[in-house]
Design a protein around this motif. Structure first.
Motif, short mmCIF file in Angstrom:
data_model
loop_
_atom_site.label_atom_id
_atom_site.label_comp_id
_atom_site.label_asym_id
_atom_site.label_seq_id
_atom_site.Cartn_x
_atom_site.Cartn_y
_atom_site.Cartn_z
N LEU A 24 6.20 -4.54 -2.03
CA LEU A 24 6.04 -5.63 -1.27
C LEU A 24 6.11 -5.42 0.55
N ALA A 25 7.60 -4.35 0.86
CA ALA A 25 7.88 -3.71 1.51
C ALA A 25 6.72 -2.26 1.90
N ARG A 26 6.31 -1.63 0.91
CA ARG A 26 5.90 -0.10 0.65
C ARG A 26 4.34 -1.00 1.06
N ALA A 27 3.81 -1.44 0.70
CA ALA A 27 2.35 -2.74 0.46
C ALA A 27 2.23 -2.33 2.23
N THR A 56 -3.92 -10.85 2.82
CA THR A 56 -3.20 -11.88 2.15
C THR A 56 -1.47 -11.29 1.75
N LEU A 57 -1.10 -10.17 1.56
CA LEU A 57 0.57 -9.54 1.38
C LEU A 57 0.99 -9.58 3.46
N PHE A 58 0.30 -9.31 4.54
CA PHE A 58 0.98 -9.61 5.36
C PHE A 58 1.68 -11.22 5.65
N GLY A 59 0.98 -12.23 5.44
CA GLY A 59 0.89 -13.64 5.54
C GLY A 59 2.12 -13.76 4.61
N TYR A 60 2.12 -13.07 3.00
CA TYR A 60 3.52 -13.55 2.82
C TYR A 60 4.62 -13.00 3.48
N TRP A 61 4.73 -11.53 3.49
CA TRP A 61 5.36 -10.34 3.83
C TRP A 61 5.68 -11.31 5.19
N ASN A 174 -3.23 -5.18 -7.95
CA ASN A 174 -4.07 -4.75 -7.53
C ASN A 174 -3.74 -3.43 -6.83
N GLU A 175 -2.77 -2.12 -6.96
CA GLU A 175 -2.41 -0.98 -7.05
C GLU A 175 -3.40 -0.64 -6.30
N THR A 176 -4.63 0.25 -6.99
CA THR A 176 -5.23 0.71 -6.76
C THR A 176 -5.69 0.81 -4.98
N ALA A 177 -6.08 -0.31 -5.29
CA ALA A 177 -6.94 -0.99 -3.90
C ALA A 177 -5.59 -0.72 -2.92
N LEU A 178 -4.56 -0.25 -2.71
CA LEU A 178 -3.45 -0.85 -1.94
C LEU A 178 -2.58 1.12 -1.16
N PHE A 179 -2.57 1.89 -2.93
CA PHE A 179 -1.61 2.72 -2.58
C PHE A 179 -2.14 3.75 -2.81
N ALA A 180 -2.60 5.15 -2.87
CA ALA A 180 -2.79 6.11 -2.87
C ALA A 180 -1.88 7.18 -3.66
N VAL A 181 -1.45 7.10 -4.72
CA VAL A 181 -0.58 8.04 -5.72
C VAL A 181 -0.90 9.27 -5.37
N VAL A 182 0.65 10.00 -4.79
CA VAL A 182 0.86 11.35 -4.65
C VAL A 182 2.07 11.98 -5.83
N GLY A 183 1.77 13.09 -5.10
CA GLY A 183 3.02 13.96 -6.54
C GLY A 183 3.31 13.77 -7.38
#
Length: 183
Positions: A24-27, A56-61, A174-183
């Motif tokens: 959540l913090a990273r998102a 949605t995530l910000f409101g919850y955060w 929903n990880e592919t809509a939130l994160f770019a997997v690097v490395g």
């Protein structure tokens, strides 16, 4: 001002191993950074510009981060949000989108208690032009029923752990809509 939040970089290892809290913090990390870069005067614009997923995530955060000492603690940390209709609307939308009925029930009960205190305050003190300033908000919060708040705090603490787990599942779905997997 237009806000386009890029995908948050994360490694595959982090994505697979982070707890719900850390995910959540990273998102929301780039959203929070946007607040610090643009300043508080642009906060409504930033929130309004978020796509539904990030909103949605910000409101919850906001509730999760400032609810560390339950709802009484939230009132202490962010009293101005208790008199902000946009906060209540964002929180409700967030919890509905997350499918978090148990926390939504607690938040609705909390809002009813805040509304009751607001009505009690307005019955004794005419509202100033411009609405709720910090003094009026503090005095209104003093009118919250201590027994009701103890019950709300207990209810919040009871549902918070499972709520966070549901949010973690939502992020992973929903990880592919939130994160770019690097490395």
């Amino acid at each position: 001002m237009s806000l386009t939040v890029p995908l948050v970089p994360i490694t595959a290892t982090e994505l697979g191993s982070f707890s719900a809290d850390r995910l959540l913090a990273r998102a929301v990390s780039l959203i929070i950074r946007q607040f610090s870069v643009t300043g508080p005067e642009h906060s409504r614009e930033i929130v309004a510009g978020l796509d539904p997923l990030r909103g949605t995530l910000f409101g919850y955060w906001v509730l999760h981060t400032h609810g560390g000492n339950a709802l009484s603690g939230f009132c202490t940390e962010l009293p101005h949000r208790t008199v902000d209709p946009q906060f209540w609307a964002l929180t409700e939308r967030s919890l509905l989108a997350l499918g978090d009925g148990p926390l939504l029930d607690v938040v609705r009960r909390f809002q009813r208690e805040v509304n009751r205190a607001q009505a009690a305050y307005r019955a004794t003190v005419p509202m100033q032009r411009g609405g709720w300033d910090s003094t009026a908000t503090a005095r209104m919060l003093d009118l919250l029923d201590p027994a009701a708040m103890r019950a709300l705090d207990a209810a919040y603490r009871a549902v918070a752990p499972s709520s966070l787990l549901r949010t973690g599942e939502f992020i992973r779905r929903n990880e592919t809509a939130l994160f770019a997997v690097v490395g």
